[in-house]
Design an enzyme around this catalytic site. Structure first.
Site, PDB file in Angstrom:
ATOM      1  N   LEU A   1       1.760   7.231   9.364  1.00 46.30           N
ATOM      2  CA  LEU A   1       2.159   7.509   7.983  1.00 46.30           C
ATOM      3  C   LEU A   1       3.618   7.107   7.835  1.00 46.30           C
ATOM      4  CD1 LEU A   1       1.761   8.922   5.181  1.00 46.30           C
ATOM      5  CD2 LEU A   1       2.588  11.006   6.275  1.00 46.30           C
ATOM      6  N   GLU A   2       3.893   6.266   6.813  1.00 46.36           N
ATOM      7  CA  GLU A   2       5.285   5.992   6.469  1.00 46.36           C
ATOM      8  C   GLU A   2       5.678   6.954   5.351  1.00 46.36           C
ATOM      9  OE1 GLU A   2       6.785   1.515   6.757  1.00 46.36           O
ATOM     10  OE2 GLU A   2       4.961   1.606   5.579  1.00 46.36           O
ATOM     11  N   VAL A   3       6.745   7.716   5.570  1.00 51.33           N
ATOM     12  CA  VAL A   3       7.253   8.608   4.527  1.00 51.33           C
ATOM     13  C   VAL A   3       8.530   7.983   3.975  1.00 51.33           C
ATOM     14  CG1 VAL A   3       8.274  10.869   4.083  1.00 51.33           C
ATOM     15  CG2 VAL A   3       6.231  10.683   5.512  1.00 51.33           C
TER      16      VAL A   3
ATOM     17  N   HIS B   1       2.928   6.484   2.606  1.00 55.91           N
ATOM     18  CA  HIS B   1       2.115   5.276   2.765  1.00 55.91           C
ATOM     19  C   HIS B   1       1.141   5.439   3.935  1.00 55.91           C
ATOM     20  CE1 HIS B   1       1.925   0.746   3.941  1.00 55.91           C
ATOM     21  NE2 HIS B   1       0.869   1.116   3.249  1.00 55.91           N
TER      22      HIS B   1
ATOM     23  N   TRP C   1       8.753  -0.543   6.131  1.00 56.65           N
ATOM     24  CA  TRP C   1       8.858  -1.163   7.467  1.00 56.65           C
ATOM     25  C   TRP C   1       7.625  -2.015   7.771  1.00 56.65           C
ATOM     26  CZ3 TRP C   1      11.578  -2.853  11.383  1.00 56.65           C
ATOM     27  CH2 TRP C   1      11.040  -2.961  12.661  1.00 56.65           C
TER      28      TRP C   1
END
Ligand code: T1G
Length: 715
Positions: free
Chosen positions: A469-471, A458, A506
Site C-alpha cells: 500500500l502506498e500512503v 494506493h 513511487w
C-alpha cells in the site's frame, strides 16, 4: 534438588502435581521467543536438571509469551556468520540439541500457542507429543527458504518422517506457514484444542506418556500415499516432480529450495545421521550466500515497516469500524472484500447504479468465499463477515463511516466530484482516501472543505493478494490522518510505505519508464515472448507485456498520459500502446490484448498485434541489451525519485518495488541492485545508450553524483 522455580535466562520450570515438570520459555526483554546460543545452553542445562530430578517423570513445555510460541532461530545471530564453517557448526549444534530432546529419557509434550516457526517447529518435532491451540495466532511452518536458507536443525529429516515426503516437501520447499487446523490435518500436531484447555491437555498427555502410553500416528493418504511416500521407487517420482517444479518457479535464482530437497532426499536414502550431516553442510553454504543476505534484509525491512508510520512523532491512529467505498469496480470491490476479511470492519459500497453495486458486492463477497474455500475461516465466521457487507446507489449508510476510500475512474474531475459528495454526507472527522495511482492528492484536495482530512491510499491489483500500500499525504494532510491510513492499511494486511505527493508517487514513477521502454523495444521488432521471457528469466514474476495485459491497456495509457504531462519527453509513452487501446485490445479483462485469452486463461501471443504496430519480430536487438535497457530505465528514474524525496528511505523504495510489482527479491530491490552494479558502471552504460537511442537514457544527476564520489544508496 529444589523443585523450582529455577530461574535462568529464558527457561523456568516447576513441578506440577508431583510428577510433570512444566517448563516455560519466556525470553526476557523480547517480544518473541527465539533460539540463540544462550538459549541453547539454557535448554541443555534445564534438560540436565530435569533428567537428574527423580521426581520428574515427564515434561510439558509451553511458551510464556502471550501469542508467540517460538519464532525460530535468532536471525540476527546467523546473519553475523562470516564463514561456512561457522554456519555448519551452528546448524550442527542445533541438531545436537534437538537430538538430545528427541532421545530425552522422559517424555516431552509441547503445548503450542502462537507462531511456531523454523527452529521453533523443529524443536516441537523433536518432542514426543504436540498439542496446538485452535486459534488464529497459532501458525506452524518452516519459512526458512524465504530467508534463503533451509531448516537446519533436523527439520528436513523429522518432518518427512512424520508426515511423508510429499507433504513435507510441500511445506519446506515453499517455506509455508500453516494455520493450526491445517497442521493438525496433515499430522504435524497430534491434538488441536481450544486455547483455554491447552495447558491441561498437554499436561495430561505428558502424564500418560510417562505411564507408557504411546500415540498411534497413522500417515494420512492411503494407497496413493504409500505408493509415493512409502517406498524408494515412488519417492524418486515425488522428488523428480518436486525438483522440476522448483526449477520452474525459481528459474535457478533461489538455491535454497533445491538444497532443502537434497537434504530431505539424502536423509531418506541414507538414514537420518547422514541426512543431518548433509543438511548442516547445505545450510552453511546458503547461510553465507548473497541471496540469503538479501532476503534477510527484506525480512528486517518488512518488520521495521510494521511499526513505522512514515512521519516523525506519529499521533495515535483514529479507530476505523465503518468503511465506505465509492466505486464498486474491480479495485473498489477488492478493497471492500479485503477490508472485511482482514480487518472485520463494516463496509458500505456505493456506485452510480444498482446493477454495478450488485456486481461489486458479489466480487467483494468472492474474497470471503475464497477464504472459506481455503479453510482460512469457518462457516460461522464467513456468515458473520458476509453480513458486514452492504451497498447502494446513494450515500445512505456513509454517515457513520470513519474512513471512505474512493476507487472511481482515474480522472481528476470525477474524483473531485466524489470528494465533494462524500464531504456533504459524512461527519467532519472523516478521513477521505483516494485510491489513485497517479493523480497528486493536493490536486484532488483542491475542492475539499477539509483538505487536512484527505489522503491517498494506493492499493495494487488484485487487492486481496498484492501486499503493498502506498500512503500519500499531501502537504496539507494532518499527521493523525497519515497514522490512521497507515494503521488501517496494516489491518488490511498490507505493508505500507508513506510516499511523497508527486505524479505517479513511487511505484508508477519507476514502472512507467520501464513499461515505455518495453513499448519502444516492441516497435523495434523485439518479439513479445522474448521481452516477457527475458524479464521473467531475470526474476520478475511476469514480463512487462504480460503486466500490461494484466493492468489493462486503458489504465496503462491513462497512467502514461499523466506521467508524460508531468515529466515531459523523458517519459513519453511508446506509440505502440495507443494503437492497442484504439483497437480495443485492453488486455485480460477484454479477453484480448497482446496475448489471446481462452476461457480466462492466457494463451498464445496474438500475432495480429504486430500488424497493428506495423513491425514484425526481426531478432535485431541482443537479449543482453534488451534487459539492460529495461532495467536501467527503471534504476535511473528510481535514483531521480530518491533524490526528490519521493520515498523517505532506500528501504521503502526497495520494499515498494518488491511488494508492488515483484522486483526480484534476490536482487534486493532496484536501489540495492544499483548499489551492487555501482553508479559508475550504470552511468557509463546509460551514456552509451543515450548516444544510440536518445536523451531518455541520459544519466540522472543523482547517479552521476554517486558515480563521481563512489557514494551508495545504502551507506
Ligand atoms: N529472529 C530474530 N528476530 C526475530 C525473529 C527471529 N526468528 N522473529 C521475529 N523477530 C523479531 C522481529 O525482528 C521484531 O524485532 C520482533 O521480533 C517482533 O516481530 C535452524 C535457521 C514470529 C510471526 O523466519 O515471521 O529457524 O523490530 O514485529 O508481527 O532451521 O516475526 O521488535 O526489534 O514481526 O507478531 C525462521 C520470522 C528463522 C520467523 C511475529 N523463522 N518471524 O510477528 O511481530 S530461521 C522465521 C516472523 C530458523 C532453523 C532456522 C514474525 C512472527 P523488533 P514482529 P509479529
Amino acid at each position: 534438588m529444589p523443585p523450582g522455580p529455577a530461574v535462568r535466562a529464558a527457561l523456568t520450570w516447576e513441578l506440577a502435581d508431583g510428577a510433570v515438570a512444566v517448563v516455560t520459555f519466556d525470553l526476557q526483554n523480547e517480544s518473541v521467543n527465539k533460539i540463540s546460543r544462550t538459549v541453547k545452553d539454557d535448554v541443555l542445562a534445564t534438560l540436565a536438571a530435569l533428567e537428574g530430578d527423580r521426581a520428574v517423570q515427564a515434561v510439558a513445555f509451553f511458551s510464556g509469551k502471550r501469542d508467540n510460541f517460538i519464532a525460530g532461530a535468532d536471525i540476527e545471530e546467523f546473519v553475523r556468520l562470516t564463514t561456512a564453517a561457522e554456519a555448519e557448526r551452528l546448524s550442527a549444534d542445533g541438531q545436537e540439541l534437538l537430538e538430545r530432546v528427541a532421545r530425552f529419557p522422559k517424555p516431552i509434550a509441547v503445548g503450542i500457542h502462537g507462531a511456531c516457526l523454523g527452529g521453533g517447529l523443529e524443536f516441537a518435532l523433536a518432542c514426543h507429543y504436540r498439542v496446538a491451540s485452535d486459534h488464529a495466532k497459532t501458525q506452524l511452518g518452516l519459512p526458512e527458504v524465504q530467508l534463503g536458507i533451509l531448516p537446519g536443525a533436523g527439520g528436513c529429516q523429522r518432518l518427512p518422517r512424520l508426515i511423508g515426503a510429499r507433504a513435507a516437501l510441500d511445506i519446506i520447499l515453499a517455506g509455508k506457514v500453516e494455520p493450526a487446523q491445517k497442521a493438525f490435518r496433515v499430522g504435524i500436531v497430534d491434538e488441536l484444542v481450544h486455547p483455554a484447555i491447552l495447558r491441561d491437555v498437554t499436561l495430561d498427555a505428558a502424564r500418560r506418556l510417562a505411564g507408557g502410553w504411546r500415540p498411534r500416528r497413522k500417515r494420512p493418504g492411503g494407497v496413493v500415499a504409500w505408493l509415493l511416500d512409502g517406498n524408494p521407487l515412488g519417492r524418486r517420482v515425488v522428488f523428480r516432480a518436486a525438483r522440476k517444479q522448483v526449477l520452474r518457479q525459481t528459474r535457478g535464482h533461489y538455491p535454497a529450495p533445491l538444497a532443502a530437497l537434497e537434504a530431505v532426499e539424502h536423509g531418506l536414502r541414507h538414514g537420518i545421521r547422514a541426512g543431518l550431516k548433509r543438511e548442516a553442510q547445505l545450510f552453511a553454504q546458503l547461510a553465507v550466500s548473497d541471496v540469503s543476505r538479501k532476503l534477510v534484509q527484506i525480512f528486517f525491512a518488512t518488520t521495521a515497516l510494521k511499526k513505522d508510520f512514515g512521519i516523525p512523532n506519529p499521533p495515535a491512529p483514529g479507530e476505523v469500524r465503518r468503511l465506505g467505498v465509492v466505486g464498486a469496480g474491480f479495485m473498489g470491490s477488492g478493497i471492500a472484500g479485503t477490508a472485511i476479511a482482514q480487518a472485520g470492519v463494516d463496509v458500505r459500497m456505493k456506485d452510480a447504479d444498482l446493477p454495478r453495486v450488485a456486481k461489486g458486492l458479489a466480487a467483494a463477497r468472492e474474497i470471503l468465499d475464497d477464504r472459506l474455500k481455503r479453510r482460512r475461516i469457518t462457516k460461522y465466521e464467513h456468515a458473520r463477515l458476509v453480513a458486514l457487507l452492504s451497498g447502494g446507489a446513494d450515500y445512505a449508510g456513509f454517515g457513520g463511516a470513519e474512513l471512505v476510500i474512493e476507487a472511481v475512474f482515474e480522472d481528476l474531475a470525477v474524483k473531485q466530484q466524489v470528494l465533494r459528495e462524500v464531504e456533504e454526507t459524512t461527519r467532519p472527522g472523516l478521513v477521505f482516501a483516494s485510491n489513485t495511482s497517479t493523480i497528486p492528492i493536493h490536486r484532488i484536495a483542491e475542492v475539499a472543505a477539509r483538505p487536512e482530512r484527505v489522503i491517498g491510499m494506493h492499493f495494487f491489483s488484485p487487492v486481496a493478494r498484492m501486499p503493498l500500500l502506498e500512503v500519500i499525504p499531501s502537504a496539507r494532510t494532518s499527521p493523525g490522518v497519515v497514522s490512521t491510513a497507515v494503521a488501517f492499511g496494516r489491518r488490511m494486511g498490507k505493508t505500507a510505505i508513506v510516499v511523497k505527493d508527486s505524479p505517479g508517487f513511487w511505484i508508477n514513477r519507476i514502472l512507467t519508464p520501464y513499461m515505455n521502454e518495453a513499448g519502444y523495444l516492441l516497435a523495434e521488432g523485439v518479439a513479445i515472448e522474448e521481452l516477457d521471457g527475458l524479464m521473467a528469466e531475470w526474476g520478475f514474476p511476469v514480463g512487462p507485456i504480460t503486466l500490461l495485459d494484466e493492468v489493462g491497456m486503458d489504465v496503462a495509457e491513462k497512467v502514461a498520459g499523466v506521467m508524460h504531462a508531468a515529466f515531459g519527453e523523458r517519459l513519453a509513452p511508446a506509440p505502440a500502446f495507443a494503437a492497442m487501446v484504439k483497437s480495443g485490445r485492453l488486455g485480460r479483462k477484454a479477453g484480448k490484448g497482446f496475448y489471446k485469452y481462452a476461457g480466462g486463461k492466457k494463451a498464445a501471443v496474438d500475432a495480429g498485434v504486430y500488424d497493428l504496430i506495423g513491425v514484425h519480430p526481426n531478432g535485431g536487438t541482443r537479449p543482453a541489451e534488451i534487459i539492460q535497457r529495461l532495467v536501467l530505465m527503471m534504476l535511473n528514474e528510481a535514483a531521480r525519485a530518491v533524490a526528490e524525496g519521493i520515498v523517505r528511505t532506500p528501504r521503502d523504495g526497495d520494499i515498494g518495488a518488491i511488494f508492488g510489482f515483484g522486483f526480484p527479491p534476490f536482487r534486493g530491490g532496484p536501489l540495492r541492485h544499483a548499489d551492487d552494479l555501482g553508479a559508475a558502471r550504470i552511468v557509463g552504460e546509460l551514456e552509451r545508450l543515450a548516444e544510440r537511442y536518445g536523451p531518455r537514457f541520459a544519466p540522472s544527476e543523482a547517479l552521476r553524483d554517486r558515480a563521481a564520489d563512489g557514494g551508495k544508496f545504502y551507506p
